[in-house]
Scaffold this motif. Structure first.
Motif, PDB file in Angstrom:
ATOM      1  N   ASP A   1       0.930  -1.242  -0.007  1.00 30.39           N
ATOM      2  CA  ASP A   1      -0.245  -0.022   0.027  1.00 30.39           C
ATOM      3  C   ASP A   1       0.476   1.144   0.184  1.00 30.39           C
ATOM      4  OD1 ASP A   1      -2.204  -2.063   0.405  1.00 30.39           O
ATOM      5  OD2 ASP A   1      -2.460  -1.551   2.218  1.00 30.39           O
TER       6      ASP A   1
ATOM      7  N   GLN B   1       0.969   4.761  -1.942  1.00 31.58           N
ATOM      8  CA  GLN B   1      -0.135   5.067  -2.224  1.00 31.58           C
ATOM      9  C   GLN B   1       0.402   6.341  -1.723  1.00 31.58           C
ATOM     10  OE1 GLN B   1      -2.651   1.244  -1.514  1.00 31.58           O
ATOM     11  NE2 GLN B   1      -3.897   2.268  -3.020  1.00 31.58           N
TER      12      GLN B   1
ATOM     13  N   ASP C   1      -1.988   8.124  -1.314  1.00 30.92           N
ATOM     14  CA  ASP C   1      -3.286   8.943  -0.018  1.00 30.92           C
ATOM     15  C   ASP C   1      -2.797   8.646   1.206  1.00 30.92           C
ATOM     16  OD1 ASP C   1      -5.107   9.898  -0.785  1.00 30.92           O
ATOM     17  OD2 ASP C   1      -6.764   8.413  -0.996  1.00 30.92           O
TER      18      ASP C   1
ATOM     19  N   ARG D   1      -2.372  -2.685  -3.103  1.00 30.85           N
ATOM     20  CA  ARG D   1      -2.940  -1.461  -3.551  1.00 30.85           C
ATOM     21  C   ARG D   1      -4.439  -1.180  -2.662  1.00 30.85           C
ATOM     22  NH1 ARG D   1      -2.125   0.283  -9.657  1.00 30.85           N
ATOM     23  NH2 ARG D   1      -3.812  -1.515  -9.364  1.00 30.85           N
ATOM     24  N   ASP D   2      -4.578  -0.618  -1.740  1.00 39.03           N
ATOM     25  CA  ASP D   2      -5.451  -0.447  -1.201  1.00 39.03           C
ATOM     26  C   ASP D   2      -6.363   0.331  -2.324  1.00 39.03           C
ATOM     27  OD1 ASP D   2      -7.044  -0.898   1.717  1.00 39.03           O
ATOM     28  OD2 ASP D   2      -6.931   1.437   2.063  1.00 39.03           O
ATOM     29  N   THR D   3      -7.824  -0.752  -1.700  1.00 40.04           N
ATOM     30  CA  THR D   3      -8.495  -0.411  -3.267  1.00 40.04           C
ATOM     31  C   THR D   3      -9.904  -0.299  -2.554  1.00 40.04           C
ATOM     32  OG1 THR D   3      -7.332  -1.454  -4.452  1.00 40.04           O
ATOM     33  CG2 THR D   3      -9.665  -1.082  -5.219  1.00 40.04           C
TER      34      THR D   3
ATOM     35  N   HIS E   1     -10.212   7.288   1.294  1.00 38.85           N
ATOM     36  CA  HIS E   1      -9.303   7.001   0.769  1.00 38.85           C
ATOM     37  C   HIS E   1      -8.821   5.758  -0.385  1.00 38.85           C
ATOM     38  CE1 HIS E   1      -9.655   4.324   4.081  1.00 38.85           C
ATOM     39  NE2 HIS E   1      -8.598   3.101   3.321  1.00 38.85           N
ATOM     40  N   CYS E   2      -8.198   5.711  -0.941  1.00 39.84           N
ATOM     41  CA  CYS E   2      -7.984   5.182  -1.994  1.00 39.84           C
ATOM     42  C   CYS E   2      -8.555   4.767  -2.787  1.00 39.84           C
ATOM     43  CB  CYS E   2      -6.951   3.712  -1.676  1.00 39.84           C
ATOM     44  SG  CYS E   2      -5.897   4.295  -0.657  1.00 39.84           S
TER      45      CYS E   2
ATOM     46  N   TYR F   1     -11.137   3.786  -6.147  1.00 35.18           N
ATOM     47  CA  TYR F   1      -9.909   3.023  -7.324  1.00 35.18           C
ATOM     48  C   TYR F   1     -10.456   4.323  -8.292  1.00 35.18           C
ATOM     49  CZ  TYR F   1     -10.481   1.005 -11.816  1.00 35.18           C
ATOM     50  OH  TYR F   1      -9.796  -0.098 -13.040  1.00 35.18           O
TER      51      TYR F   1
ATOM     52  N   TRP G   1      -5.119   6.832  -4.805  1.00 35.71           N
ATOM     53  CA  TRP G   1      -5.757   4.789  -5.172  1.00 35.71           C
ATOM     54  C   TRP G   1      -3.986   4.972  -5.508  1.00 35.71           C
ATOM     55  CZ3 TRP G   1      -6.055   2.377  -9.920  1.00 35.71           C
ATOM     56  CH2 TRP G   1      -5.851   1.746  -9.825  1.00 35.71           C
TER      57      TRP G   1
ATOM     58  N   ASP H   1      -5.399  -5.446  -6.454  1.00 33.81           N
ATOM     59  CA  ASP H   1      -5.750  -4.485  -5.729  1.00 33.81           C
ATOM     60  C   ASP H   1      -6.790  -5.748  -4.800  1.00 33.81           C
ATOM     61  OD1 ASP H   1      -5.118  -2.268  -6.990  1.00 33.81           O
ATOM     62  OD2 ASP H   1      -7.242  -3.006  -8.456  1.00 33.81           O
TER      63      ASP H   1
END
Length: 178
Positions: free
Chosen positions: A10, A12, A14, A50-52, A70-71, A73, A78, A96
């Motif tokens: 993650d 990412q 965010d 990836r946190d989705t 957050h995150c 898609y 994201w 994801d």
């Protein structure tokens, strides 16, 4: 020959500079990039999560307990941080996940282990106290004889205290802390 895997959790926008960003996350970014580059030189398999979430995030159980969008898609938050995205060699390496731990990646690792034994899975990334610990414990459950380890210098938690607590909890569960 046994496989060695680096799992980058993650990293990412965010979680680094966006809605849930922290200075600790920003500080580990160069270390994480260097770790990925070294893993490539060492011939390790590298996977990224990836946190989705979807637009209805605030209506989910997680959204009710962590009411910070957050995150989502497709948004910039994201996306993997540019420095990390530049190191991804194939989109097949990016997984994801809509939960803290990736059940799908755990199943994939189990299948890979049956084909060619995995010696080690090392985790780095964000957040130590949520998604790193969730994945480490999940993967330890799926692969109890595989060495699961965490590079603490390449992880950051929601707070420094919760980072330390998560490392201690993982250590008790036979996850090596480096």
């Amino acid at each position: 020959m046994k496989q060695k895997i680096l799992a980058v959790i993650d990293m990412q926008n965010d979680f680094i500079s966006g809605s849930l960003g922290t200075k600790e996350a920003q500080l580990i970014l160069p270390k994480v990039c260097e770790k990925i580059k070294l893993a490539k030189l060492d011939g390790k398999q590298i996977y990224f999560t990836r946190d989705t979430h979807q637009k209805n995030y605030m209506e989910t159980q997680e959204g009710k307990h962590l009411p910070v969008s957050h995150c989502i898609y497709g948004t910039d938050g994201w996306n993997l941080a540019k420095e990390i995205a530049d190191l991804v060699e194939t989109e097949d390496a990016v997984w994801d996940k809509n939960t803290f731990g990736s059940k799908e990646l755990a199943k994939f690792f189990l299948q890979e282990h049956e084909k060619e034994p995995i010696e080690e899975i090392e985790l780095i990334g964000l957040c130590t106290d949520i998604c790193v610990i969730s994945n480490a414990l999940l993967w330890k459950a799926f692969l109890p004889e595989v060495s699961i380890c965490v590079d603490s210098a390449c992880c950051a938690g929601v707070t420094p205290e919760s980072h330390t607590n998560a490392l201690a909890a993982m250590k008790i569960c036979q996850i090596e802390i480096r």
